[in-house]
Design a protein around this motif. Structure first.
Motif, PDB file in Angstrom:
ATOM      1  N   VAL A   1      12.363 -12.072  -3.938  1.00 26.20           N
ATOM      2  CA  VAL A   1      11.523 -12.551  -3.311  1.00 26.20           C
ATOM      3  C   VAL A   1       9.893 -12.359  -3.758  1.00 26.20           C
ATOM      4  N   GLU A   2       8.849 -12.913  -3.529  1.00 27.77           N
ATOM      5  CA  GLU A   2       7.493 -12.342  -3.880  1.00 27.77           C
ATOM      6  C   GLU A   2       7.340 -10.864  -3.524  1.00 27.77           C
ATOM      7  N   ALA A   3       7.070 -10.200  -4.804  1.00 29.27           N
ATOM      8  CA  ALA A   3       7.062  -8.678  -4.493  1.00 29.27           C
ATOM      9  C   ALA A   3       5.554  -8.183  -4.908  1.00 29.27           C
ATOM     10  N   LEU A   4       5.567  -6.824  -4.215  1.00 34.16           N
ATOM     11  CA  LEU A   4       4.379  -6.061  -4.815  1.00 34.16           C
ATOM     12  C   LEU A   4       5.088  -4.834  -5.150  1.00 34.16           C
ATOM     13  N   HIS A   5       4.976  -4.443  -6.170  1.00 30.89           N
ATOM     14  CA  HIS A   5       5.348  -2.970  -6.939  1.00 30.89           C
ATOM     15  C   HIS A   5       4.663  -2.017  -6.820  1.00 30.89           C
ATOM     16  N   ILE A   6       4.928  -1.093  -6.173  1.00 30.20           N
ATOM     17  CA  ILE A   6       4.026   0.399  -6.269  1.00 30.20           C
ATOM     18  C   ILE A   6       4.539   1.639  -6.846  1.00 30.20           C
ATOM     19  N   ALA A   7       4.118   2.237  -7.581  1.00 27.15           N
ATOM     20  CA  ALA A   7       4.713   3.417  -8.142  1.00 27.15           C
ATOM     21  C   ALA A   7       4.673   4.528  -7.331  1.00 27.15           C
ATOM     22  N   ALA A   8       5.998   5.079  -7.132  1.00 32.58           N
ATOM     23  CA  ALA A   8       5.866   6.031  -6.110  1.00 32.58           C
ATOM     24  C   ALA A   8       5.383   7.372  -6.496  1.00 32.58           C
ATOM     25  N   ARG A   9       5.195   8.289  -5.671  1.00 29.24           N
ATOM     26  CA  ARG A   9       4.708   9.469  -5.932  1.00 29.24           C
ATOM     27  C   ARG A   9       5.810  10.725  -5.408  1.00 29.24           C
ATOM     28  N   ASP A  10       6.888  10.486  -6.306  1.00 29.01           N
ATOM     29  CA  ASP A  10       8.110  11.534  -5.678  1.00 29.01           C
ATOM     30  C   ASP A  10       7.842  12.851  -5.794  1.00 29.01           C
ATOM     31  N   GLY A  11       8.299  13.763  -4.964  1.00 28.51           N
ATOM     32  CA  GLY A  11       8.147  15.115  -5.226  1.00 28.51           C
ATOM     33  C   GLY A  11       7.716  15.580  -3.581  1.00 28.51           C
ATOM     34  N   GLU A  12       7.791  16.737  -3.005  1.00 31.40           N
ATOM     35  CA  GLU A  12       7.337  17.648  -1.850  1.00 31.40           C
ATOM     36  C   GLU A  12       5.769  17.337  -1.720  1.00 31.40           C
ATOM     37  N   ARG A  13       5.160  17.423  -2.781  1.00 34.03           N
ATOM     38  CA  ARG A  13       3.762  17.595  -2.792  1.00 34.03           C
ATOM     39  C   ARG A  13       3.047  16.382  -2.401  1.00 34.03           C
ATOM     40  N   HIS A  14       3.679  15.298  -2.548  1.00 40.96           N
ATOM     41  CA  HIS A  14       3.229  14.053  -2.159  1.00 40.96           C
ATOM     42  C   HIS A  14       3.647  13.413  -1.017  1.00 40.96           C
ATOM     43  N   LYS A  15       4.676  14.378  -0.164  1.00 41.77           N
ATOM     44  CA  LYS A  15       5.053  13.870   1.318  1.00 41.77           C
ATOM     45  C   LYS A  15       3.883  14.138   2.227  1.00 41.77           C
ATOM     46  N   THR A  16       2.809  13.392   2.132  1.00 44.52           N
ATOM     47  CA  THR A  16       1.602  13.608   3.238  1.00 44.52           C
ATOM     48  C   THR A  16       1.308  12.343   3.924  1.00 44.52           C
ATOM     49  N   LEU A  17       0.583  12.390   5.001  1.00 44.71           N
ATOM     50  CA  LEU A  17       0.018  11.447   5.775  1.00 44.71           C
ATOM     51  C   LEU A  17      -0.854  10.426   4.871  1.00 44.71           C
ATOM     52  N   ALA A  18      -1.533  11.126   3.964  1.00 48.32           N
ATOM     53  CA  ALA A  18      -2.752  10.356   2.906  1.00 48.32           C
ATOM     54  C   ALA A  18      -1.944   9.623   2.284  1.00 48.32           C
ATOM     55  N   TRP A  19      -0.733   9.779   1.716  1.00 45.99           N
ATOM     56  CA  TRP A  19       0.182   8.861   0.810  1.00 45.99           C
ATOM     57  C   TRP A  19       0.660   7.800   1.771  1.00 45.99           C
ATOM     58  N   VAL A  20       1.011   8.045   3.068  1.00 42.77           N
ATOM     59  CA  VAL A  20       1.566   6.984   3.918  1.00 42.77           C
ATOM     60  C   VAL A  20       0.335   6.157   4.568  1.00 42.77           C
ATOM     61  N   GLU A  21      -0.696   6.646   4.252  1.00 43.30           N
ATOM     62  CA  GLU A  21      -2.003   5.694   4.557  1.00 43.30           C
ATOM     63  C   GLU A  21      -2.102   4.784   3.432  1.00 43.30           C
ATOM     64  N   GLU A  22      -2.229   5.320   2.565  1.00 46.27           N
ATOM     65  CA  GLU A  22      -2.265   4.442   1.251  1.00 46.27           C
ATOM     66  C   GLU A  22      -1.360   3.300   0.998  1.00 46.27           C
ATOM     67  N   LEU A  23      -0.059   3.705   1.415  1.00 38.53           N
ATOM     68  CA  LEU A  23       1.159   2.677   1.351  1.00 38.53           C
ATOM     69  C   LEU A  23       0.797   1.667   2.480  1.00 38.53           C
ATOM     70  N   CYS A  24       0.472   2.097   3.527  1.00 35.89           N
ATOM     71  CA  CYS A  24       0.165   1.049   4.541  1.00 35.89           C
ATOM     72  C   CYS A  24      -1.068   0.175   4.214  1.00 35.89           C
ATOM     73  N   VAL A  25      -2.100   0.752   3.630  1.00 41.77           N
ATOM     74  CA  VAL A  25      -3.195  -0.284   3.200  1.00 41.77           C
ATOM     75  C   VAL A  25      -2.669  -1.203   2.165  1.00 41.77           C
ATOM     76  N   CYS A  26      -1.914  -0.970   1.324  1.00 44.10           N
ATOM     77  CA  CYS A  26      -1.205  -1.816   0.337  1.00 44.10           C
ATOM     78  C   CYS A  26      -0.139  -2.770   0.772  1.00 44.10           C
ATOM     79  N   PHE A  27       0.405  -2.545   2.050  1.00 45.03           N
ATOM     80  CA  PHE A  27       1.184  -3.163   2.771  1.00 45.03           C
ATOM     81  C   PHE A  27       0.148  -4.503   3.533  1.00 45.03           C
ATOM     82  N   ALA A  28      -0.945  -4.107   3.926  1.00 52.13           N
ATOM     83  CA  ALA A  28      -1.752  -4.994   4.696  1.00 52.13           C
ATOM     84  C   ALA A  28      -2.509  -5.936   3.556  1.00 52.13           C
ATOM     85  N   GLN A  29      -2.930  -5.393   2.425  1.00 52.54           N
ATOM     86  CA  GLN A  29      -3.485  -5.973   1.621  1.00 52.54           C
ATOM     87  C   GLN A  29      -2.809  -7.168   0.781  1.00 52.54           C
TER      88      GLN A  29
END
Length: 359
Positions: free
Chosen positions: A68-96
């Motif tokens: 289906v129509e898709a938006l591809h985002i590069a993940a930030r794998d690793g424990e240091r990237h498991k942050t609320l800031a990264w989750v917020e960035e993802l949600c902004v991308c979802f909305a856009q």
């Protein structure tokens, strides 16, 4: 009913394993085998999504087309990237992108990716469907299944999270052929601890069968206790000290490695408390060693620091708490005396040098 079944035939004629996580309307299949990532379009078609956001830690050639129509985002794998800031960035991308509650999010990566992307899916629009394609052995065995999503705080691991079950999990064993040796062995930390929580001895099985048996045991537990009211604590075998070791080494010790050391410690602590005998204590060491995992505490980490970090564990509501083996099998044991924990830690061998564990 939760269990292991042979699934559809793969392109090379082999068969896939399918485990059903029995949660009623929220139930879903976990499909395990070579090439299962290519069934992603079929899964998304069943969901009925018109758009997908694919968050992938893998290159394009290893990230399947969702169909289906898709938006591809590069993940930030690793424990240091498991942050609320990264989750917020993802949600902004979802909305856009205009993602709706009828669409789907796809994670393709290791356990830190499934954790963070799963939490973003749980929060966006108060929940959008998510499909996990775990690409590490660690994620296939454990992190992608069961609906736990979370990110870290400076004060501890996985302190912010939500329960959000995926619509499907596709564990493609082809991904495992691309892993560095240390990362592959890391995944066996979760398989080793399954030996002590009812999965049986998995040492003689092939990798796909080990994954299937581990997932099947987790699915049984999750189907009976989705939200950690009791039985699900078994899945934390070896994890209380494991999480403390991750924090104390600033994640130089990887999750599966830390759980492996935590499993050896759990056997020693259960022995010190008179819950199991010397042979069962030794079995913990034998099982962990079989998989080539570390068994010693890392150099430079003090007993006091580990005890303090163990007190931050989410299960520690009434003093120190550990999941320990015993006459009736593994169970959560609360109020473990700090002096006993310290004595067991002090008696454990330590590596002579810091850094990656010896094999």
């Amino acid at each position: 009913m939760t269990g292991v079944a042979q699934g559809a035939a793969a392109a090379d004629g082999s068969s896939w394993h399918t485990i059903e996580v029995d949660l009623g309307e929220r139930g879903y299949p976990v499909r395990i085998g070579a090439g299962v990532r290519h069934t992603l379009p079929e899964v998304i078609a069943r969901i009925g999504a018109r758009k997908a956001v694919v968050v992938s830690a893998r290159p394009g050639a290893w990230t399947p087309d969702p169909g289906v129509e898709a938006l591809h985002i590069a993940a930030r794998d690793g424990e240091r990237h498991k942050t609320l800031a990264w989750v917020e960035e993802l949600c902004v991308c979802f909305a856009q992108f205009g993602l709706t509650r009828s669409d789907v999010v796809v994670s393709c990566g290791g356990g830190t990716t499934t954790d963070a992307v799963g939490l973003a899916a749980a929060l966006y629009h108060r929940g959008v469907p998510v499909v996990h394609l775990p690409t590490s052995l660690l994620a296939q065995v454990d992190a992608s299944v069961g609906g736990k999503t979370a990110v870290n705080l400076p004060q501890g691991k996985n302190l912010i999270g939500a329960y959000w079950q995926p619509r499907a999990v596709l564990c493609d064993t082809d991904y495992l052929t691309t892993l560095p040796q240390r990362e592959r062995i890391n995944g066996y930390g979760e398989i080793a601890r399954c030996h002590f929580i009812g999965a049986g001895d998995l040492r003689g099985l092939g990798t796909a069968e080990q994954i299937a048996a581990s997932v099947a045991r987790k699915a049984q537990i999750v189907s009976l206790d989705e939200r950690d009211a009791g039985l699900r604590h078994l899945l934390n075998y070896g994890h209380t000290l494991g999480h403390a070791l991750e924090r104390a080494t600033d994640f130089a010790l990887r999750h599966g490695e830390a759980v492996a050391v935590g499993t050896v410690f759990a056997g020693r602590l259960a022995g010190a408390l008179g819950r199991i005998g010397p042979e069962r204590v030794a079995e913990h060491l034998d099982v962990v060693r079989h998989y080539g995992l570390p068994t010693e505490l890392p150099a430079g980490v003090s007993t006091g620091e580990l005890v303090a970090l163990a007190r931050l564990d989410k299960k520690a509501t009434r003093g120190l708490a550990f999941v320990l083996d015993g006459p009736a099998g593994a169970e959560l044991v609360s109020g473990v005396p700090a002096e006993t924990v310290a004595a067991v830690l002090d008696a454990m061998p330590r590596r002579a040098t810091a850094g990656a564990p010896a094999r």
